[in-house]
Design a protein around this motif. Sequence first.
Motif, mmCIF file in Angstrom:
data_model
loop_
_atom_site.group_PDB
_atom_site.id
_atom_site.type_symbol
_atom_site.label_atom_id
_atom_site.label_comp_id
_atom_site.label_asym_id
_atom_site.label_seq_id
_atom_site.Cartn_x
_atom_site.Cartn_y
_atom_site.Cartn_z
ATOM 1 N N GLN A 34 0.730 -0.924 0.203
ATOM 2 C CA GLN A 34 -0.002 -0.168 -0.247
ATOM 3 C C GLN A 34 0.694 1.483 -0.265
ATOM 4 O O GLN A 34 0.766 1.934 -0.702
ATOM 5 N N MET A 35 1.936 1.251 0.655
ATOM 6 C CA MET A 35 3.501 1.927 0.476
ATOM 7 C C MET A 35 3.897 3.327 -0.122
ATOM 8 O O MET A 35 3.547 3.677 -0.980
ATOM 9 N N GLY A 36 4.102 1.923 -1.040
ATOM 10 C CA GLY A 36 4.654 1.535 -2.387
ATOM 11 C C GLY A 36 3.900 2.283 -3.463
ATOM 12 O O GLY A 36 3.852 2.810 -4.078
ATOM 13 N N ALA A 37 2.817 1.230 -3.723
ATOM 14 C CA ALA A 37 1.270 2.063 -4.371
ATOM 15 C C ALA A 37 1.030 3.599 -4.589
ATOM 16 O O ALA A 37 0.578 4.493 -5.418
ATOM 17 N N ALA A 38 0.661 3.983 -2.404
ATOM 18 C CA ALA A 38 0.719 5.295 -3.183
ATOM 19 C C ALA A 38 2.155 6.142 -3.439
ATOM 20 O O ALA A 38 1.426 7.426 -3.634
ATOM 21 N N ALA A 39 3.174 5.600 -3.085
ATOM 22 C CA ALA A 39 3.955 6.784 -3.988
ATOM 23 C C ALA A 39 3.707 6.835 -5.218
ATOM 24 O O ALA A 39 4.723 7.508 -5.830
ATOM 25 N N LEU A 40 3.651 5.625 -5.638
ATOM 26 C CA LEU A 40 3.646 5.728 -6.998
ATOM 27 C C LEU A 40 2.634 6.501 -7.614
ATOM 28 O O LEU A 40 2.513 7.298 -8.576
ATOM 29 N N VAL A 41 1.263 6.106 -6.853
ATOM 30 C CA VAL A 41 0.435 7.133 -7.395
ATOM 31 C C VAL A 41 0.487 8.529 -7.111
ATOM 32 O O VAL A 41 0.546 9.305 -8.174
ATOM 33 N N LEU A 42 1.259 8.757 -6.337
ATOM 34 C CA LEU A 42 1.666 10.281 -5.950
ATOM 35 C C LEU A 42 2.805 11.088 -7.222
ATOM 36 O O LEU A 42 2.437 11.929 -7.822
ATOM 37 N N GLY A 43 3.542 9.982 -7.245
ATOM 38 C CA GLY A 43 4.535 10.965 -8.312
ATOM 39 C C GLY A 43 4.119 10.803 -9.991
ATOM 40 O O GLY A 43 4.566 11.985 -10.715
ATOM 41 N N CYS A 44 3.714 9.631 -10.587
ATOM 42 C CA CYS A 44 3.220 9.413 -11.717
ATOM 43 C C CYS A 44 1.964 10.612 -11.893
ATOM 44 O O CYS A 44 2.010 10.683 -13.008
ATOM 45 N N GLY A 45 1.094 10.858 -10.564
ATOM 46 C CA GLY A 45 0.416 11.682 -11.268
ATOM 47 C C GLY A 45 0.707 12.944 -11.374
ATOM 48 O O GLY A 45 0.462 13.871 -12.057
ATOM 49 N N ASP A 46 1.545 13.094 -10.487
ATOM 50 C CA ASP A 46 2.262 14.939 -10.548
ATOM 51 C C ASP A 46 3.213 14.641 -11.492
ATOM 52 O O ASP A 46 3.357 16.514 -12.114
ATOM 53 N N ALA A 47 3.369 13.608 -12.502
ATOM 54 C CA ALA A 47 4.334 14.387 -13.253
ATOM 55 C C ALA A 47 3.529 14.560 -14.789
ATOM 56 O O ALA A 47 4.658 15.137 -14.966
ATOM 57 N N PHE A 48 2.394 13.911 -14.276
ATOM 58 C CA PHE A 48 1.356 14.152 -15.461
ATOM 59 C C PHE A 48 1.412 15.836 -15.512
ATOM 60 O O PHE A 48 0.858 17.357 -17.378
ATOM 61 N N HIS A 49 1.360 16.294 -14.376
ATOM 62 C CA HIS A 49 1.489 18.393 -14.178
ATOM 63 C C HIS A 49 3.082 18.420 -14.343
ATOM 64 O O HIS A 49 2.448 19.885 -15.418
ATOM 65 N N LEU A 50 3.545 18.066 -14.158
ATOM 66 C CA LEU A 50 5.028 19.028 -13.529
ATOM 67 C C LEU A 50 5.881 18.545 -14.210
ATOM 68 O O LEU A 50 6.915 19.149 -15.413
ATOM 69 N N VAL A 51 6.270 17.384 -15.349
ATOM 70 C CA VAL A 51 7.026 17.062 -17.239
ATOM 71 C C VAL A 51 5.707 18.204 -17.791
ATOM 72 O O VAL A 51 7.204 19.021 -18.394
ATOM 73 N N PRO A 52 4.877 18.601 -17.562
ATOM 74 C CA PRO A 52 4.223 19.437 -18.823
ATOM 75 C C PRO A 52 5.025 21.273 -18.549
ATOM 76 O O PRO A 52 5.471 21.851 -19.229
ATOM 77 N N ARG A 53 5.151 21.397 -17.010
ATOM 78 C CA ARG A 53 5.594 22.477 -16.394
ATOM 79 C C ARG A 53 6.670 22.949 -17.029
ATOM 80 O O ARG A 53 7.446 24.313 -16.963
ATOM 81 N N VAL A 54 7.764 21.998 -16.905
ATOM 82 C CA VAL A 54 9.757 21.387 -17.055
ATOM 83 C C VAL A 54 9.444 22.511 -18.623
ATOM 84 O O VAL A 54 9.946 22.907 -19.133
ATOM 85 N N LEU A 55 8.866 21.424 -19.419
ATOM 86 C CA LEU A 55 9.186 21.651 -20.695
ATOM 87 C C LEU A 55 8.376 22.855 -20.736
ATOM 88 O O LEU A 55 9.248 23.397 -22.450
ATOM 89 N N ASN A 56 7.569 23.693 -20.577
ATOM 90 C CA ASN A 56 6.766 24.785 -21.016
ATOM 91 C C ASN A 56 8.376 25.796 -21.062
ATOM 92 O O ASN A 56 8.174 26.887 -21.730
ATOM 93 N N TYR A 57 9.200 25.730 -20.025
ATOM 94 C CA TYR A 57 10.273 26.778 -19.552
ATOM 95 C C TYR A 57 11.233 26.463 -20.903
ATOM 96 O O TYR A 57 11.388 27.582 -21.308
ATOM 97 N N PHE A 58 11.399 25.011 -21.998
ATOM 98 C CA PHE A 58 12.649 24.987 -22.170
ATOM 99 C C PHE A 58 12.345 24.793 -23.848
ATOM 100 O O PHE A 58 13.051 25.028 -24.788
#
Length: 213
Positions: A34-58
């Motif tokens: 459950q802890m592993g699933a929670a960490a993956l959900v958190l990281g993978c979910g945030d990636a959908f927003h943070l990756v475009p945010r980083v790309l938007n800079y460059f």
Amino acid sequence: MKYGESFFDIAYLIIAISIGAFLLIKASNKLQKQMGAAALVLGCGDAFHLVPRVLNYFVDKNFTAALGVGKLITSITMTVFYILMYYIFLSNYKGQESKGITATVWGLSVVRIALCLFPQNEWLSNSSPLLWGVIRNIPFAILGAVIICLYFKFRKEDRCFRFIWLYVTLSFLFYIPVVVGADAVPILGALMLPKTICYLLILFTFLKKKKNA
């Protein structure tokens, strides 16, 4: 600023996803899964927003829609993260499950996700109206309060988990001003950095729990 923020975002995603993968691969019981699933959900979910945010800079492209959709996905995965936090609580403290609390957690989560899916949020414009930003976060804040109360009540029964209630509390205290005032006062967006650190502290707590198992 774009370099510092981008480095932080990428480092956070790598750490969160790595912790999740490690915990799942090495899991020897339900709690660790459950802890592993929670960490993956958190990281993978945030990636959908943070990756475009980083790309938007460059990258010289219009990432407005990608950023908006990323926020929608992150809003949903964050809700799932707190559902998992509830079941982590149940597994860790091995108390008798309260049907009322379980119904409350699921009810608030369903309402939160449903509100996120309303077209009035205008996700594709990446500029959600303040009113809907507040509306969809009301059940989310209540869900967070339920999790905080549960972990606070049992904080003395597990040294590894004794500060989780505090990390969750601080994450919401940093998050709420962003929801309410970031459009009017853009500098408030910087509060997302300490909010993210609070989530990293939760994930490091998971690692500590695994190590002490």
